[in-house]
Design a protein around this motif. Structure first.
Motif, short mmCIF file in Angstrom:
data_model
loop_
_atom_site.label_atom_id
_atom_site.label_comp_id
_atom_site.label_asym_id
_atom_site.label_seq_id
_atom_site.Cartn_x
_atom_site.Cartn_y
_atom_site.Cartn_z
N GLY A 18 0.83 -1.21 0.00
CA GLY A 18 0.00 0.00 0.00
C GLY A 18 0.86 1.25 0.00
O GLY A 18 2.04 1.22 0.35
N GLU A 19 0.23 2.36 -0.38
CA GLU A 19 0.97 3.58 -0.62
C GLU A 19 1.56 4.18 0.66
O GLU A 19 2.72 4.62 0.67
N ALA A 20 0.80 4.16 1.74
CA ALA A 20 1.28 4.77 2.99
C ALA A 20 2.54 4.07 3.48
O ALA A 20 3.54 4.71 3.81
N GLU A 21 2.51 2.75 3.50
CA GLU A 21 3.68 2.00 3.97
C GLU A 21 4.87 2.20 3.03
O GLU A 21 6.02 2.24 3.48
N ALA A 22 4.60 2.33 1.74
CA ALA A 22 5.69 2.56 0.78
C ALA A 22 6.36 3.91 1.03
O ALA A 22 7.58 4.03 0.98
N ILE A 23 5.55 4.92 1.29
CA ILE A 23 6.10 6.25 1.60
C ILE A 23 6.95 6.18 2.86
O ILE A 23 8.06 6.71 2.92
N LEU A 24 6.43 5.48 3.87
CA LEU A 24 7.15 5.37 5.14
C LEU A 24 8.45 4.58 4.96
O LEU A 24 9.46 4.89 5.60
N ALA A 25 8.42 3.56 4.12
CA ALA A 25 9.64 2.79 3.87
C ALA A 25 10.71 3.72 3.31
O ALA A 25 11.88 3.65 3.70
N GLY A 26 10.31 4.59 2.40
CA GLY A 26 11.26 5.56 1.84
C GLY A 26 11.80 6.49 2.91
O GLY A 26 13.02 6.68 3.03
N ASP A 27 10.91 7.07 3.69
CA ASP A 27 11.33 7.99 4.76
C ASP A 27 12.22 7.26 5.77
O ASP A 27 13.21 7.80 6.25
N ALA B 59 18.74 11.19 13.69
CA ALA B 59 18.39 10.20 12.66
C ALA B 59 17.62 9.04 13.29
O ALA B 59 16.62 8.57 12.73
N ARG B 60 18.08 8.58 14.45
CA ARG B 60 17.41 7.46 15.11
C ARG B 60 16.01 7.84 15.56
O ARG B 60 15.10 7.01 15.58
N ALA B 61 15.83 9.12 15.91
CA ALA B 61 14.51 9.57 16.37
C ALA B 61 13.53 9.72 15.22
O ALA B 61 12.31 9.73 15.41
N ILE B 62 14.06 9.86 14.01
CA ILE B 62 13.18 10.00 12.84
C ILE B 62 12.83 8.65 12.23
O ILE B 62 11.69 8.42 11.83
N GLY B 63 13.83 7.76 12.17
CA GLY B 63 13.75 6.56 11.34
C GLY B 63 12.87 5.43 11.85
O GLY B 63 11.89 5.66 12.55
N PRO B 64 13.20 4.20 11.43
CA PRO B 64 12.37 3.03 11.72
C PRO B 64 12.08 2.81 13.21
O PRO B 64 11.04 2.25 13.55
N THR B 65 12.98 3.22 14.10
CA THR B 65 12.69 3.05 15.54
C THR B 65 12.17 4.34 16.15
O THR B 65 12.00 4.43 17.36
N GLY B 66 11.92 5.35 15.32
CA GLY B 66 11.42 6.63 15.81
C GLY B 66 10.09 6.99 15.16
O GLY B 66 9.17 6.18 15.10
N MET B 67 10.04 8.23 14.66
CA MET B 67 8.80 8.78 14.12
C MET B 67 8.21 7.92 13.00
O MET B 67 7.01 7.63 13.00
N VAL B 68 9.05 7.53 12.06
CA VAL B 68 8.55 6.75 10.93
C VAL B 68 8.02 5.39 11.39
O VAL B 68 6.94 4.95 10.97
N GLY B 69 8.76 4.74 12.29
CA GLY B 69 8.29 3.47 12.84
C GLY B 69 6.98 3.64 13.58
O GLY B 69 6.06 2.82 13.45
N GLY B 70 6.88 4.71 14.36
CA GLY B 70 5.65 4.98 15.11
C GLY B 70 4.46 5.21 14.19
O GLY B 70 3.34 4.74 14.44
N ASP B 74 1.16 3.06 13.94
CA ASP B 74 -0.11 3.78 14.04
C ASP B 74 -1.06 3.38 12.92
O ASP B 74 -2.25 3.11 13.14
N LEU B 75 -0.53 3.34 11.71
CA LEU B 75 -1.35 2.92 10.56
C LEU B 75 -1.86 1.49 10.75
O LEU B 75 -3.02 1.19 10.46
N ALA B 76 -0.97 0.63 11.25
CA ALA B 76 -1.34 -0.78 11.43
C ALA B 76 -2.43 -0.93 12.48
O ALA B 76 -3.21 -1.90 12.46
N ALA B 77 -2.47 0.03 13.42
CA ALA B 77 -3.43 -0.07 14.53
C ALA B 77 -4.79 0.50 14.16
O ALA B 77 -5.78 0.28 14.87
N GLU B 78 -4.84 1.21 13.05
CA GLU B 78 -6.08 1.91 12.69
C GLU B 78 -7.25 0.95 12.49
O GLU B 78 -7.13 -0.06 11.81
N GLY B 79 -8.37 1.28 13.12
CA GLY B 79 -9.55 0.45 12.99
C GLY B 79 -9.48 -0.86 13.77
O GLY B 79 -10.36 -1.71 13.65
#
Lengths: 208, 208
Positions: A18-27, B59-70, B74-79
């Motif tokens: 999906g698009e959201a996860e793809a964008i996040l993978a890039g970021d 960088a760590r605060a932004i990336g996969p273990t930071g903002m982007v990971g969060g 968050d997206l995965a938890a939706e609904g």
């Protein structure tokens, strides 16, 4: 961004996740690159000053004046006629800058003098150009199977490419010239530069 | 990613410029942050070692273990129904990490000792938590006009939030506790920490 379903023969990220996860993978990968470049193991291998300089080179090659800027110019040019100079600028930003920066990073690590740094930069720019020209050629001449992405996509989307500007024959000779310029930039380097020379030749010979 | 049309009272990037340009703006600004952190002017103001450490924290605060990971969690938890611990983890990554890193960056610049670095980290984590709790409260209680983004969007999308878990009153008292923890972390700091204290109070009092 080209909305292609294939990359390197595999379904693209946005198609699978999906698009959201793809964008996040890039970021996430973008940030992770800087996390990795500043990892304690790397910090033990280089001085802080050298590392900061390398990070600056890499960040600039990615950002608004580099790959991202080039991609934006590329999007703006889609479906429009642009002069060749604009195509050159797009390529210089979109692919040339990061390839050049990766060569420069090695130069800083190795502690080269200004003259050699300039020569290696010239080498990087030249293989960047060669890479892009060959990429355009492969889109015309390659097969989807070899490329791992949809062949003919550029023509389909009426993209400005080297073959569209110059025809296939002239484009091929421009690729040769770019590789020759890369090799010429390494003229004063000894056999330790052999891997760089091999890389320049590989870019010309590659089929995908 | 929440596909909201408004942010800070203005139409969102993807609404005005389209999705591709909005993605590139994000990538470009993300890279530009590292370009800026390694700008020659900054390099004159701090040692290479300190700068590299700061870049690693950020960088760590932004990336996969930071903002982007969060954001991805968050997206995965939706609904879906998630336990409170998962909500805490999402917030710690998504907003807490970068707020904490920005405080830590100042601590490194100032050359603080380990003990003060830990205290300032605790302060950062606490205001990060307070910020998120208040954000959830404002979504319930604020107006779209004040917020500059669509009020009630979280409830609409059945997002896991503090008010959804604990009700508005208990949530408000949790926000107070988080601010108190932030101020307690600064107990051994003199009046030069006053701006940090004011910031903690502001986060609780803000209306947008």
């Amino acid at each position: 961004m080209d909305d292609d379903d294939l990359r390197r023969g595999k379904p693209t990220n946005h198609v699978v996740f999906g698009e959201a996860e793809a964008i996040l993978a890039g970021d996430g990968l973008l940030s992770f690159a800087f996390e990795l470049m500043t990892h304690p193991d790397i910090r033990r291998a280089a001085s802080g000053e050298d590392l900061v300089r390398i990070i600056h080179l890499v960040a600039r090659a990615i950002g608004p004046t580099g790959m991202v800027g080039g991609q934006s110019l590329d999007l703006a040019a889609e479906g429009r006629e642009i002069p060749y100079e604009q195509l050159r600028l797009i390529h210089r930003c979109k692919t040339g800058a990061l390839i050049t920066a990766s060569v420069q990073a090695g130069a800083v690590f190795a502690g080269t003098d200004q003259e050699r740094f300039a020569a290696l930069s010239k080498y990087g720019e030249s293989i960047g150009l060669a890479f892009q020209i060959v990429d355009d050629l492969l889109d015309v001449e390659g097969s989807t199977e070899d490329l791992g992405k949809t062949a003919g996509a550029d023509v389909e989307r009426k993209k400005a490419t080297y073959p569209a500007f110059f025809g296939v024959e002239r484009t091929r000779s421009m690729a040769r010239d770019a590789v020759a310029a890369a090799l010429a930039a390494l003229a004063d380097f000894d056999e330790r530069a052999e891997p760089l020379r091999a890389l320049a030749r590989y870019i010309y010979d590659r089929k995908k």
